[in-house]
Scaffold this motif. Structure first.
Motif, mmCIF file in Angstrom:
data_model
loop_
_atom_site.group_PDB
_atom_site.id
_atom_site.type_symbol
_atom_site.label_atom_id
_atom_site.label_comp_id
_atom_site.label_asym_id
_atom_site.label_seq_id
_atom_site.Cartn_x
_atom_site.Cartn_y
_atom_site.Cartn_z
ATOM 1 N N LEU A 1 12.091 -1.143 -9.288
ATOM 2 C CA LEU A 1 11.444 -0.063 -8.541
ATOM 3 C C LEU A 1 10.232 -0.534 -7.756
ATOM 4 O O LEU A 1 9.880 0.071 -6.747
ATOM 5 C CB LEU A 1 11.041 1.064 -9.496
ATOM 6 C CG LEU A 1 12.189 1.844 -10.120
ATOM 7 C CD1 LEU A 1 11.664 2.907 -11.060
ATOM 8 C CD2 LEU A 1 13.066 2.489 -9.059
ATOM 9 N N SER A 2 9.586 -1.611 -8.216
ATOM 10 C CA SER A 2 8.416 -2.079 -7.472
ATOM 11 C C SER A 2 8.796 -3.149 -6.453
ATOM 12 O O SER A 2 7.938 -3.712 -5.795
ATOM 13 C CB SER A 2 7.342 -2.596 -8.427
ATOM 14 O OG SER A 2 7.764 -3.787 -9.032
ATOM 15 N N PHE B 1 3.729 6.879 0.838
ATOM 16 C CA PHE B 1 4.891 7.767 0.757
ATOM 17 C C PHE B 1 5.921 7.430 1.823
ATOM 18 O O PHE B 1 7.116 7.343 1.550
ATOM 19 C CB PHE B 1 4.426 9.215 0.899
ATOM 20 C CG PHE B 1 5.418 10.187 0.377
ATOM 21 C CD1 PHE B 1 5.560 10.373 -0.990
ATOM 22 C CD2 PHE B 1 6.221 10.904 1.240
ATOM 23 C CE1 PHE B 1 6.490 11.258 -1.484
ATOM 24 C CE2 PHE B 1 7.155 11.794 0.752
ATOM 25 C CZ PHE B 1 7.288 11.969 -0.610
ATOM 26 N N ARG C 1 11.735 9.665 -10.793
ATOM 27 C CA ARG C 1 10.447 9.206 -10.302
ATOM 28 C C ARG C 1 9.474 10.373 -10.179
ATOM 29 O O ARG C 1 8.270 10.192 -10.284
ATOM 30 C CB ARG C 1 10.607 8.538 -8.930
ATOM 31 C CG ARG C 1 11.414 7.283 -8.954
ATOM 32 C CD ARG C 1 11.697 6.783 -7.544
ATOM 33 N NE ARG C 1 10.471 6.531 -6.822
ATOM 34 C CZ ARG C 1 10.222 6.970 -5.590
ATOM 35 N NH1 ARG C 1 11.087 7.711 -4.962
ATOM 36 N NH2 ARG C 1 9.095 6.680 -4.988
ATOM 37 N N TRP C 2 9.997 11.536 -9.891
ATOM 38 C CA TRP C 2 9.119 12.678 -9.638
ATOM 39 C C TRP C 2 8.590 13.319 -10.893
ATOM 40 O O TRP C 2 7.652 14.091 -10.842
ATOM 41 C CB TRP C 2 9.856 13.726 -8.796
ATOM 42 C CG TRP C 2 10.013 13.295 -7.388
ATOM 43 C CD1 TRP C 2 11.067 12.603 -6.863
ATOM 44 C CD2 TRP C 2 9.096 13.498 -6.315
ATOM 45 N NE1 TRP C 2 10.846 12.363 -5.545
ATOM 46 C CE2 TRP C 2 9.654 12.906 -5.171
ATOM 47 C CE3 TRP C 2 7.862 14.123 -6.221
ATOM 48 C CZ2 TRP C 2 9.005 12.915 -3.937
ATOM 49 C CZ3 TRP C 2 7.226 14.129 -4.987
ATOM 50 C CH2 TRP C 2 7.794 13.532 -3.863
ATOM 51 N N LYS D 1 -1.901 13.713 -9.375
ATOM 52 C CA LYS D 1 -0.568 13.629 -9.962
ATOM 53 C C LYS D 1 -0.437 14.593 -11.129
ATOM 54 O O LYS D 1 -1.297 14.633 -12.016
ATOM 55 C CB LYS D 1 -0.304 12.203 -10.451
ATOM 56 C CG LYS D 1 1.011 12.022 -11.192
ATOM 57 C CD LYS D 1 2.183 12.032 -10.247
ATOM 58 C CE LYS D 1 3.511 12.013 -10.992
ATOM 59 N NZ LYS D 1 4.657 12.130 -10.087
ATOM 60 N N CYS E 1 4.040 2.338 -5.584
ATOM 61 C CA CYS E 1 5.163 3.132 -5.069
ATOM 62 C C CYS E 1 6.307 3.280 -6.072
ATOM 63 O O CYS E 1 7.462 3.434 -5.681
ATOM 64 C CB CYS E 1 5.719 2.564 -3.776
ATOM 65 S SG CYS E 1 4.491 2.268 -2.533
ATOM 66 N N ILE E 2 6.007 3.222 -7.360
ATOM 67 C CA ILE E 2 7.065 3.445 -8.343
ATOM 68 C C ILE E 2 7.259 4.942 -8.550
ATOM 69 O O ILE E 2 8.377 5.431 -8.633
ATOM 70 C CB ILE E 2 6.734 2.730 -9.669
ATOM 71 C CG1 ILE E 2 6.887 1.234 -9.467
ATOM 72 C CG2 ILE E 2 7.634 3.212 -10.786
ATOM 73 C CD1 ILE E 2 6.665 0.428 -10.698
ATOM 74 N N ILE E 3 6.161 5.664 -8.633
ATOM 75 C CA ILE E 3 6.258 7.125 -8.696
ATOM 76 C C ILE E 3 5.470 7.713 -7.530
ATOM 77 O O ILE E 3 4.502 7.113 -7.082
ATOM 78 C CB ILE E 3 5.739 7.688 -10.041
ATOM 79 C CG1 ILE E 3 4.303 7.217 -10.291
ATOM 80 C CG2 ILE E 3 6.624 7.289 -11.183
ATOM 81 C CD1 ILE E 3 3.657 7.877 -11.472
ATOM 82 N N PRO E 4 5.908 8.843 -7.026
ATOM 83 C CA PRO E 4 5.170 9.470 -5.922
ATOM 84 C C PRO E 4 4.007 10.308 -6.452
ATOM 85 O O PRO E 4 4.044 10.780 -7.588
ATOM 86 C CB PRO E 4 6.218 10.365 -5.261
ATOM 87 C CG PRO E 4 7.280 10.569 -6.281
ATOM 88 C CD PRO E 4 7.136 9.564 -7.354
ATOM 89 N N ALA E 5 2.999 10.465 -5.626
ATOM 90 C CA ALA E 5 1.873 11.313 -6.015
ATOM 91 C C ALA E 5 2.232 12.770 -5.768
ATOM 92 O O ALA E 5 3.123 13.078 -4.985
ATOM 93 C CB ALA E 5 0.652 10.928 -5.195
#
Lengths: 311, 257
Positions: free
Chosen positions: B105-106, A66, B255-256, A9, A49-53
């Motif tokens: 979000l979770s 994903f 999120r990114w 990340k 799964c809150i932020i993507p890798a």
């Protein structure tokens, strides 16, 4: 159950985690141990799964983080570092809301809320506003929220941070209780905590896994040896044999880059001896160093950072 | 869809529990009714004058819809312009600030369900405020004979325009975790969308037409006149949907980072 492969990340140019690879079996309690800023929360946020890798992959129960995040979110209960509370809500209403968006069927919501209140010892405060609860209670409400849909996997980010010793003991008891029928991943920067709850420890530092081992294994290997890294130009074939004969060397292994990892007895300071052997045999010394990110350093830092609280 | 309603319901009950809703509604109604009764008073003064000069001018131009309802609602639009940012500013900013957004979000909820839920909660609050003004408008039926049709379309137009404000407000709130910043941004942007038509004259014919078309308020006039034009309806709808779409994109891109 959880398999993570080369997870990476980036936050802008800063790499928060680098090529993390590990597995978690069903029913296991795994501790993430590392100093602040090591990438523990990032890893947990990615797994929930809150932020993507940025790179790599991870599968939970065969679902890809994903592609099939919705499926994963159904089987995961997540307690972030700061419990995600609405400060103006009453505890029981809050849990009803959490149950609702976590897809608990309508007719089972009451049951689920009662069960979560019971498990987290929250019955007495269920009519109080979450924003006015003490930190310990807030943490418990956070935990109740993560449990409400009976998830198979619990991900707990620093569940005991900011609590007083008594509350820490209570939360630990609770986690132990929960671990009977669940897979749990929890993070901490306190060693004793992990020692008491987890079967296996993943130590990470600056985004990299330093060690994955059971607790006994870790302590055993740590207390006996220190590691020196040697790289040479020639004589790779015979070096291992000769190095092993040096007094105080426990074992020698060669890694993929052709470097030798020499495990020495603690406090033997064999640098001189190893250098001399290398020169005498004309192997061509390129580099000789104490291992840079040594497990001991991290371990030491972790062990000295907080005083132990007995369960 | 169930999650959308659950989120909307939570937001709504949080509005009803906080003083914000009551204070805003009270201030809104006081302002609106003060304006309304002054306009009505002026109208009755004019119609009295017209009655005295009967025969010369007659009461030809005097019409409750045009001279009372329409200007009142026009003013309502201005009051809402000031108030809706204060309603929408919490939507995402507050969630981000107290980290409760991580719960959403979770959870197995899709982003668009969250966005629509937030929009819906604000819409219901604003719709409640707007419909409370119908009490005063209803009084007109005691003192005169206003046309029901144009009143209905006016309120529809009003709701549509208010929804545009909400959409912009929700977008602004998704951009920052500071409520004041969110309120100022959405107020600034909606006000700008109101007055954007003013530049039409200076801008020349083609670009001017575009500016005029973009203006929020210009599309309200047909509704006030009792017309339901699909083009105007489509304009409002597309502003609303575009705002919500951008909100969705903003949340996703957060999120990114």
């Amino acid at each position: 159950m959880i398999s993570v492969d080369g997870l990476t990340k980036f936050y802008g140019p800063r790499q928060a985690i680098k090529q993390l690879t590990f597995d978690v079996e069903e029913g296991e309690v795994v501790g993430f141990l590392g100093p602040n800023g090591a990438g523990k929360s990032t890893t947990m946020n990615i797994l929930s799964c809150i932020i993507p890798a940025s790179g790599g992959s991870a599968k939970i129960n065969g679902f890809d983080i994903f592609e099939e995040s919705l499926e994963i979110k159904k089987i995961i209960g997540y307690l972030p570092e700061v419990p995600p509370l609405y400060p103006d809500m009453v505890v029981s209403d809050y849990l009803r809301f959490a149950a609702g968006i976590r897809c608990v069927p309508k007719n089972k919501i009451d049951e689920a809320v009662e069960a979560a209140l019971e498990k987290c010892w929250l019955k007495d405060v269920k009519h109080r506003i979450t924003g006015r609860l003490s930190k310990g209670f807030q943490q418990r409400v956070g935990l109740a929220q993560a449990l409400i849909h009976e998830p198979e996997i619990l991900i707990l980010d620093e569940p005991t941070i900011g609590l007083d010793p008594l509350q820490i003991i209570e939360i630990r008891k609770l986690i132990k209780e929960l671990s009977k029928d669940r897979t749990i991943i929890l993070s901490s920067h306190i060693l004793p905590e992990i020692t008491q709850i987890c079967q296996r420890v993943i130590i990470i530092n600056e985004g990299e896994i330093v060690a994955v081992d059971s607790l006994e294994g870790l302590t055993a290997s740590l207390r006996k040896t220190e590691r020196i890294q040697l790289s040479i130009r020639e004589g790779q074939n015979q070096a291992k044999e000769i190095l092993e004969k040096i007094r105080g060397v426990a074992s020698v292994s060669q890694n993929d880059n052709g470097e030798f990892q020499i495990e020495c007895e603690l406090g033997s300071s064999l640098q001189d001896e190893i250098a001399r052997t290398t020169l005498d045999n004309k192997w061509g010394l390129v580099e000789l160093k104490q291992n840079a990110v040594s497990l001991e350093d991290v371990f030491l830092q972790l062990t000295t950072e907080e005083t132990q609280v007995e369960l | 869809m169930r999650s959308t309603f659950i989120i909307a319901f939570r937001d709504l009950s949080s509005f009803l529990k906080s003083p914000i809703f009551y204070v805003l509604t009270a201030v809104f109604l006081i302002l609106f009714n003060y304006i309304f009764f002054n306009i009505l008073n002026f109208f009755s003064f004019q119609s009295m004058q017209a009655a005295q000069m009967q025969g010369q001018m007659g009461a030809m131009g005097l019409n409750l819809n045009d001279m009372v309802v329409q200007p009142s609602l026009h003013n309502m639009g201005v009051i809402l312009l000031l108030m809706i940012p204060l309603i929408t500013m919490r939507s995402f900013s507050e969630e981000k600030k107290n980290k409760s957004v991580n719960l959403l979000l979770s959870s197995p909820v899709q982003l668009h369900e969250i966005v629509i839920g937030k929009f819906l909660a604000c819409f219901l609050v604003v719709a409640t405020m707007i419909s409370l003004t119908l009490i005063s408008i209803g009084l007109l039926f005691y003192v005169g004979e206003p046309e029901l049709g144009p009143i209905a379309t006016s309120y529809l137009g009003m709701l549509l325009m208010a929804s545009c404000y909400i959409s912009v407000g929700v977008l602004a709130s998704s951009l920052t975790d500071n409520q004041i910043v969110a309120a100022v941004m959405s107020f600034g942007f909606t006000l700008f969308m109101w007055i954007i038509g003013w530049g039409a004259q200076a801008a020349g014919s083609d670009f001017g037409d575009l500016l005029k078309y973009l203006s929020l308020i210009d599309h309200l006039d047909p509704f006030f006149k009792g017309m339901f034009d699909v083009a105007d309806f489509a304009y409002y709808l597309s502003v609303i949907l575009f705002g919500l779409f951008l909100t969705h994109r903003t949340l996703d891109s957060n999120r990114w980072r």
